[in-house]
Scaffold this motif. Structure first.
Motif, mmCIF file in Angstrom:
data_model
loop_
_atom_site.group_PDB
_atom_site.id
_atom_site.type_symbol
_atom_site.label_atom_id
_atom_site.label_comp_id
_atom_site.label_asym_id
_atom_site.label_seq_id
_atom_site.Cartn_x
_atom_site.Cartn_y
_atom_site.Cartn_z
ATOM 1 N N PHE A 135 60.501 25.613 -40.572
ATOM 2 C CA PHE A 135 60.621 26.855 -41.326
ATOM 3 C C PHE A 135 59.981 28.039 -40.621
ATOM 4 N N GLU A 136 58.993 27.772 -39.780
ATOM 5 C CA GLU A 136 58.336 28.862 -39.056
ATOM 6 C C GLU A 136 58.705 28.865 -37.581
ATOM 7 N N ASN A 137 59.492 27.884 -37.169
ATOM 8 C CA ASN A 137 59.993 27.786 -35.794
ATOM 9 C C ASN A 137 58.912 27.701 -34.734
ATOM 10 N N HIS A 138 57.780 27.070 -35.069
ATOM 11 C CA HIS A 138 56.735 26.838 -34.077
ATOM 12 C C HIS A 138 57.121 25.641 -33.219
ATOM 13 N N THR A 139 56.789 25.702 -31.943
ATOM 14 C CA THR A 139 56.997 24.554 -31.073
ATOM 15 C C THR A 139 55.906 23.526 -31.347
ATOM 16 N N TYR A 140 56.121 22.306 -30.869
ATOM 17 C CA TYR A 140 55.105 21.274 -31.045
ATOM 18 C C TYR A 140 53.798 21.700 -30.374
ATOM 19 N N ALA A 141 53.892 22.343 -29.216
ATOM 20 C CA ALA A 141 52.684 22.781 -28.506
ATOM 21 C C ALA A 141 51.929 23.833 -29.321
ATOM 22 N N GLU A 142 52.659 24.762 -29.932
ATOM 23 C CA GLU A 142 52.013 25.783 -30.771
ATOM 24 C C GLU A 142 51.354 25.146 -31.989
ATOM 25 N N ILE A 143 52.041 24.200 -32.598
ATOM 26 C CA ILE A 143 51.480 23.515 -33.771
ATOM 27 C C ILE A 143 50.221 22.757 -33.369
ATOM 28 N N ALA A 144 50.288 22.073 -32.240
ATOM 29 C CA ALA A 144 49.127 21.318 -31.760
ATOM 30 C C ALA A 144 47.935 22.251 -31.575
ATOM 31 N N LEU A 145 48.180 23.415 -31.006
ATOM 32 C CA LEU A 145 47.107 24.383 -30.785
ATOM 33 C C LEU A 145 46.554 24.908 -32.109
ATOM 34 N N LEU A 146 47.441 25.254 -33.035
ATOM 35 C CA LEU A 146 47.005 25.804 -34.323
ATOM 36 C C LEU A 146 46.240 24.795 -35.174
ATOM 37 N N LEU A 147 46.646 23.529 -35.098
ATOM 38 C CA LEU A 147 46.022 22.512 -35.937
ATOM 39 C C LEU A 147 44.965 21.695 -35.192
#
Length: 172
Positions: A135-147
């Motif tokens: 829904f927010e179109n984050h890449t897996y790498a971006e999600i990994a960084l954010l979380l």
């Protein structure tokens, strides 16, 4: 001594002092970050509830970091949930050009409800990753960084979420 240090956070006096030391700071940080006073209050209180639930495994000196991390994750989950609700509301509004049969619209509405329920029923960690990606179109790498996770952990959570959702769709 380590066991005694851990149990101190569960004592009412220590927990009260942690609350008094960090509640206003946490609430004000959340107000600044998310611009919503009522939600900041609720989120700060929820973070303290989660801290209390985990007091046996945390030391008092870990409380501040735990509270801020928990509050940010709660806030991000709330934002993601709001976006999902908003997207479903936008998608479920009838369009003027729709000429589908009432049966089709009923089936479509039921499918949307089942899918929304399936997403909400996902374990929190899977749901957060799924929503951030789809829904927010984050890449897996971006999600990994954010979380603060590894990319592999994000991939695993997404895989499990998709498996669960496919089962729901397959049963429809």
């Amino acid at each position: 001594m380590d066991e005694q240090s851990q149990s101190k956070l569960c004592s009412e006096a220590v927990f009260r002092s942690v609350f008094e030391a960090h509640f206003k700071l946490l609430r004000n940080f959340l107000i600044f970050k998310f611009k919503d006073v009522a939600r900041a209050e609720d989120t700060a209180q929820n973070a303290f509830v989660i801290l209390w639930e985990n007091c046996a495994i945390l030391k008092p000196e870990q409380a501040k970091s735990f509270l801020f991390t928990t509050a940010i994750r709660i806030s991000l989950n709330n934002i993601k949930h709001d976006k999902v609700v908003m997207n479903f509301e936008l998608q479920s509004k009838p369009k003027a050009t729709h000429e589908e049969s009432p049966e089709f619209l009923l089936v479509e509405d039921e499918l949307k409800k089942q899918l929304e329920k399936a997403i909400n029923d996902l374990p929190e960690k899977q749901r957060v990753v799924f929503l951030m990606n789809r829904f927010e179109n984050h890449t897996y790498a971006e999600i990994a960084l954010l979380l603060d996770l590894s990319v592999k952990a994000v991939e695993k959570r997404m895989h499990l979420a998709l498996l669960s959702l496919r089962k729901v769709i397959k049963n429809v």
